[in-house]
Enzyme design. Structure first.
Site, PDB file in Angstrom:
ATOM      1  CG  HIS A 221      -3.904  18.173 -25.628  1.00 51.89           C
ATOM      2  ND1 HIS A 221      -2.806  18.938 -25.925  1.00 51.89           N
ATOM      3  CD2 HIS A 221      -4.986  18.995 -25.788  1.00 51.89           C
ATOM      4  CE1 HIS A 221      -3.182  20.172 -26.222  1.00 51.89           C
ATOM      5  NE2 HIS A 221      -4.505  20.225 -26.154  1.00 51.89           N
TER       6      HIS A 221
ATOM      7  CB  SER B 139       5.817 -12.891 -27.438  1.00 47.88           C
ATOM      8  OG  SER B 139       6.844 -13.064 -26.494  1.00 47.88           O
TER       9      SER B 139
ATOM     10  CE  LYS C 176       2.582  -8.646 -26.046  1.00 49.29           C
ATOM     11  NZ  LYS C 176       4.018  -8.334 -25.916  1.00 49.29           N
TER      12      LYS C 176
ATOM     13  CD  GLU D 240       5.132  -2.511 -32.127  1.00 53.40           C
ATOM     14  OE1 GLU D 240       4.423  -2.469 -31.117  1.00 53.40           O
ATOM     15  OE2 GLU D 240       5.992  -3.400 -32.324  1.00 53.40           O
TER      16      GLU D 240
END
Length: 458
Positions: A155, A276, A282, A289
């Protein structure tokens, strides 16, 4: 040139031609088309349907076309309806009357069915090879991290301590199953449709088993109607690719989480990260992704193909031309995702201290504390309740089970003794779990041997 037209008195409307044509995408299997044609004319000559001289002329012409396409001397253009008419037109131009005999005893229906099977068979083997390379990378991670303790989750909450080797082994099992699915698909599809004609075979005395053996099939297909309208193997292949992508996506989801500032379990190599345009600090897990995102694209191919086939009567229907573009895209997407994922995962740096700290800080040893009580005569249900109260006490006092004093333990239950600390140490939690498939060192040693043998033999 069209492979039909005698019955027509008008030219095809240009829009109709463009809508109907497939050469823009079926040119992808020009090699398979020529390979199938060579096998076909070899069989025709064997059966004395054409002469040996005609066979040699045709094969020489076909090989010349293949060489010219490969070297760039001959460009496949969009004026042709499909790759079959392109090859046959150039063959006839080069060989004259002999070239016109290439199509004897076959239809575009069984020809395209053959080309797609040959192409799919090759791509299945390529994807299988990429998966094997990925498994080798995972095995390296497993062997190097049998003692790297990390939290296991259910979970998305910390549950019990495991090792990185054990966690990576779960994905080894997934990708191993993926390879078996590909092999199952290959086994079922490996029957040759050539010689089925449009749908009802042919009156020529073809030797279909000979053609099948020439092309590496197990044998000739047994029903000509099914042969030209079968797309089950593509549906199975797309299903197998969808499951591969699902497994990649699950791993990418975890990599994205592990890469976050909150977890800091891993450091993705700069070669597989991006920055970024506005935030200079970043370092984004874009490859993970993108693989996760492209999974839906492959799923779409499976659903599209199932939808295309669901209402088609026997035998061939033009709807089936829709199998190619999406399947080609799904194959290319799956291959590139496996390749990039393998590069990313094989260059990741694992922050082992962070992983261990996370395992220690989330009561992942609570079950082992309960097992300690059981081994000292406390019924499990009672032990479960005792440890639950201990966890609440720890939360209220900002402590871990390892931080508690023996007096604090005994206030909850007098059964606890000094040996509780050893029982709930991370090392003990791992080392005592040695049933087959568990993360303990003995169990993992056995599994690693099995994995090594699997990769050596397969």
């Amino acid at each position: 040139m069209k492979l039909w037209g005698g019955r027509f008195t008008k030219e095809t409307d240009k829009l109709v031609h463009a809508f109907n044509a497939s050469v823009s995408f079926d040119q992808k299997f020009y090699k398979e088309d020529i390979e199938g044609s060579i096998a076909h004319v070899t069989m025709l000559a064997k059966q004395k349907i054409i002469t040996e001289d005609e066979k040699e002329v045709i094969i020489t012409g076909l090989k010349g076309i293949l060489d010219d396409i490969v070297t760039g001397r001959l460009e496949i253009d969009g004026t042709y309806e499909d790759i079959h008419s392109f090859v046959e037109a150039h063959l006839t131009e080069r060989t004259g009357e002999a070239g016109k005999k290439l199509h004897t005893g076959r239809s575009r229906n069984d020809q395209v069915a053959l080309d797609m099977k040959l192409y799919t068979r090759k791509e299945i083997l390529e994807i299988d090879g990429l998966l094997k390379n990925l498994l080798q990378s995972l095995l390296k991670i497993i062997k190097e991290n049998t003692n790297t303790i990390m939290p296991g989750f259910t979970h998305l909450q910390k549950a019990q301590p495991v090792t990185l080797a054990h966690h990576a082994g779960a994905y080894f099992e997934m990708f191993k199953r993926d390879r078996s699915r590909l092999k199952d698909t290959l086994e079922r599809m490996n029957y040759c449709p050539l010689g089925s004609g449009a749908l009802a075979g042919t009156t020529y005395p073809l030797d279909r088993e000979f053609t099948a053996s020439q092309l590496g099939f197990k044998g000739a297909s047994l029903n000509s109607m099914d042969s030209v309208s079968d797309r089950d193997y593509l549906i199975e292949f797309c299903s197998a690719m969808s499951i591969i992508m699902m497994h990649l996506s699950r791993f990418c989801e975890e990599i994205t989480i592990w890469n976050s500032n909150e977890y800091q379990f891993i450091e993705i190599d700069d070669a597989y990260s991006t920055g970024s345009s506005i935030m200079p600090q970043k370092k984004n897990p874009d490859i993970a992704e993108l693989v996760r995102g492209k999974t839906g694209r492959v799923y779409g191919t499976l659903v599209s193909l199932l939808t295309t086939m669901k209402g088609l009567s026997l035998a061939y229907n033009k709807d089936m031309q829709e199998d190619k573009e999406l399947v080609f895209d799904a194959i290319d997407t799956t291959k590139s995702c496996i390749l990039l994922f393998n590069g990313m995962v094989s260059t990741i740096t694992f922050n082992k201290d962070k992983m261990r700290q996370s395992a220690e800080g989330g009561f992942t040893n609570a079950t082992d504390a309960a097992d300690y009580l059981v081994k000292h005569g406390v019924p499990f249900r009672d032990a479960h309740g005792i440890i639950g109260r201990l966890v609440l006490y720890c939360i209220d006092n900002n402590k871990t089970l390892g931080d508690l004093t023996l007096d604090e333990y005994k206030k909850i239950s007098p059964v606890f003794e000094e040996d509780i600390y050893n029982a709930i140490s991370m090392e003990t939690c791992i080392e005592k779990r040695n049933t087959k498939g568990a993360p303990g060192p003995g169990a993992m040693e056995e599994v690693i041997k099995i994995y090594e043998k699997y990769l050596e033999e397969d």
